[in-house]
Design an enzyme around this catalytic site. Structure first.
Site, PDB file in Angstrom:
ATOM      1  N   THR A 362       0.828  -1.211   0.000  1.00  0.00           N
ATOM      2  CA  THR A 362       0.000   0.000   0.000  1.00  0.00           C
ATOM      3  C   THR A 362       0.863   1.263   0.000  1.00  0.00           C
ATOM      4  OG1 THR A 362      -1.653  -1.205   1.238  1.00  0.00           O
ATOM      5  CG2 THR A 362      -1.793   1.186   1.303  1.00  0.00           C
ATOM      6  N   VAL A 363       0.325   2.355  -0.565  1.00  0.00           N
ATOM      7  CA  VAL A 363       0.990   3.648  -0.472  1.00  0.00           C
ATOM      8  C   VAL A 363      -0.002   4.666   0.071  1.00  0.00           C
ATOM      9  CG1 VAL A 363       2.672   3.235  -2.304  1.00  0.00           C
ATOM     10  CG2 VAL A 363       0.463   4.250  -2.894  1.00  0.00           C
ATOM     11  N   SER A 380      -3.665   0.751  -3.062  1.00  0.00           N
ATOM     12  CA  SER A 380      -2.971  -0.481  -2.711  1.00  0.00           C
ATOM     13  C   SER A 380      -3.254  -1.624  -3.669  1.00  0.00           C
ATOM     14  CB  SER A 380      -3.423  -0.910  -1.302  1.00  0.00           C
ATOM     15  OG  SER A 380      -2.903  -2.170  -0.945  1.00  0.00           O
ATOM     16  N   MET A 443       0.356   3.329   6.186  1.00  0.00           N
ATOM     17  CA  MET A 443      -0.004   2.184   5.370  1.00  0.00           C
ATOM     18  C   MET A 443       0.683   0.926   5.898  1.00  0.00           C
ATOM     19  SD  MET A 443       3.059   1.521   3.837  1.00  0.00           S
ATOM     20  CE  MET A 443       2.525   0.364   2.611  1.00  0.00           C
TER      21      MET A 443
END
Length: 543
Positions: A362-363, A380, A443
């Protein structure tokens, strides 16, 4: 001095909080932050900056997100310069394909949802999120927003150290599964030189550049109702997938009302279910009933661990797509239920069981502009590169979000065609009264609500600035009585946790402890203060 550096940092790195008054973009990659900052310089707003940043992240950080993933956003639209406005929530998570049923999965030989291949692939929501955010609140032409990502994909970029590490892990995993025709294209797209990129090596993805161009020209319609949708459908049919063009054509993101709790005078906002943000809110509700003194107090850490265990156990038992939930958000966040769960927190570690309230890889990025608009945005693939399925000649790596579904018929999150699963990615936002403070997020899969709780307490209870709030060592509940903890906590605190029955493990790899960003706005001066994650290759760009 050799230019072939050792990318392991032997010393603690110190970073100051970042200030700006015209705009700020905080993201996990410098080129992504800069792309967002460039949109502000071109007259765009925080929403434009978020979209441009997110698009670049699909190129430069494919180990955590891609065009074939999901997204959520909290968008603060300012009304004047006094910090007042309204918070909007966007749920761009995808549903299960129509042909994906528990019976079909079991007939394929699975007792539970697999992690890789076509079975866990759900409809991607990221392209739709970009288009919807731009349509509703953006200022710049949509093609302008994707131009930096197109250029970087085509010209190439030097891979950053943490992403190289994660990329190499994925290569080992997917090379072992390359006999699967759905996964074989992964190597062509992401290891074209025969190996995952090393730190500083250039990586180009011409196929992704062409896909981004198609998205820019069609405002992402091509992905759901055009040529890209047909390519996804054809590859799915040819390699045993469940996803079809009609699943894509039926998809629309959903605007939702954010949910919140008040924690010691501050409103903490999250996306409602199917997201897991409610877990952080439930844990904070329990913690508000305790006196908090200093951060490294053993009693405080023990209570944090117990509150998170109880909240997460409830989350896994109750959270799914809102229409399928058997209890209400209001009941899970109520005073009465928080009191009931808080009373279970004693002096020693417990093995939590879900409560029964009254029915009722994820970002993350954050952006802000000179008008006071702010965006908390997260996207993500779910698990690293996702399912491993890459649509040939497109650069589209498809998520494996369906892995979160249960195959148990009586489970609240049981797989059903057209259903959204329990979702781990969660953007956060802070307000006080009717005034915006700003976006925050951490995240990292099931670490996310745990990171949200810790960051909020660092800010509110201990008056840490955004950078220090992210720098502080973290802990992570890992199931049962297992607790992971980063170096930096005093040894006597860790020993007392063990004495109370927690099974403590010292972390040697901080990539599993979340990667966050924070931007907070001073309501009086309008000045932004930002912090960025030390556990990855993060950067803040200011305007």
């Amino acid at each position: 001095m050799s230019l072939t550096f050792d990318h392991n940092n032997p010393y603690p790195s110190r970073r100051s909080a970042t200030y700006a008054n015209r705009g700020m973009v905080a993201a996990s990659q410098p080129q992504a932050s800069q792309a967002g900052r460039d949109m502000l310089a071109q007259g765009g707003n925080a929403i434009d900056a978020a979209i441009a940043t997110a698009a670049v992240l699909t190129v430069v950080e494919p180990s955590g997100n891609g065009i074939g993933g999901d997204a959520f956003a909290l968008v603060w639209i300012a009304e004047g310069n006094d910090g007042h406005g309204k918070l909007h929530g966007l749920n761009a998570s995808g549903h299960a394909p129509k042909r994906l049923t528990p019976e079909a999965v079991k007939a394929a030989g699975h007792d539970e949802m697999p992690l890789h291949g076509w079975t866990p692939v759900t409809v991607p929501g990221i392209p739709a999120a970009w288009a919807e955010l731009s349509k509703q609140y953006g200022k710049l032409d949509f093609a302008t927003l994707l131009a930096p990502a197109i250029r970087i994909a085509r010209e190439g970029f030097p891979v950053s150290p943490v992403i190289s590490q994660l990329w190499q892990r994925a290569e080992i995993e997917f090379r072992a599964k390359a006999s699967d025709p759905a996964i074989a294209p992964w190597l062509e797209a992401f290891a074209p030189e025969g190996h995952a990129p090393r730190p500083g090596e250039l990586h180009r993805n011409e196929a992704q550049a062409r896909t981004l161009e198609a998205l820019a020209e069609s405002r992402c319609e091509s992905f759901y109702r055009g040529e890209l949708a047909q390519k996804i459908d054809a590859f799915s049919q040819a390699t045993g997938g469940y996803l079809r063009a009609d699943d894509l054509a039926d998809y629309r993101p959903e605007w939702v009302e954010p949910i919140s709790v008040n924690y010691r005078g501050y409103d903490v906002w999250e996306i409602p279910p199917n997201g897991q943000g409610m877990v952080a809110l439930m844990a904070l509700r329990m913690m508000e009933g305790f006196d908090v003194t200093v951060r490294d107090d053993p009693q405080l850490l023990h209570r944090q661990l117990e509150a998170m265990k109880l909240a997460y156990t409830d989350g896994h038992h109750h959270i799914t797509q809102a229409e399928y939930m058997r209890t209400s958000v209001a009941s899970l966040l109520s005073d009465e239920y928080a009191d009931t769960r808080r009373r279970l927190i004693g002096e020693n570690a417990i093995d939590p069981e879900p409560g029964q309230p009254q029915a009722g890889g994820t970002v993350y990025l954050a952006t802000a502009d000179s008008d006071g608009n702010m965006v908390s945005y997260i996207q993500s693939n779910y698990h690293g590169f996702g399912s491993g399925v890459v649509v040939p000649e497109t650069g589209i790596s498809l998520q494996n979000r369906g892995h979160g579904f249960s195959l148990e018929a009586d489970h609240v999150n049981v797989l059903a065609p057209g259903k959204r699963t329990f979702h781990t990615i969660i953007p956060g936002f802070l307000t006080r009264g009717d005034t915006a403070l700003g976006p925050f997020g951490v995240m990292g899969g099931f670490m996310q609500p745990q990171g949200h709780m810790q960051v909020v307490m660092n800010l509110v209870d201990f008056d840490l600035n955004p950078q220090a709030a992210l720098d502080a060592p973290r802990w992570q509940w890992m199931g049962g009585r297992k607790i992971g903890i980063e170096p930096g906590y005093p040894l006597h605190v860790i020993r007392e946790m063990a004495a109370r029955g927690h099974q403590m493990t010292m972390a040697v790899d901080s990539t599993a402890y979340g990667r966050g960003q924070i931007i907070l706005r001073d309501p009086r001066s309008g000045v932004y203060c930002g912090g960025t994650e030390p556990r990855t290759d993060s950067s803040i760009a200011v305007f």
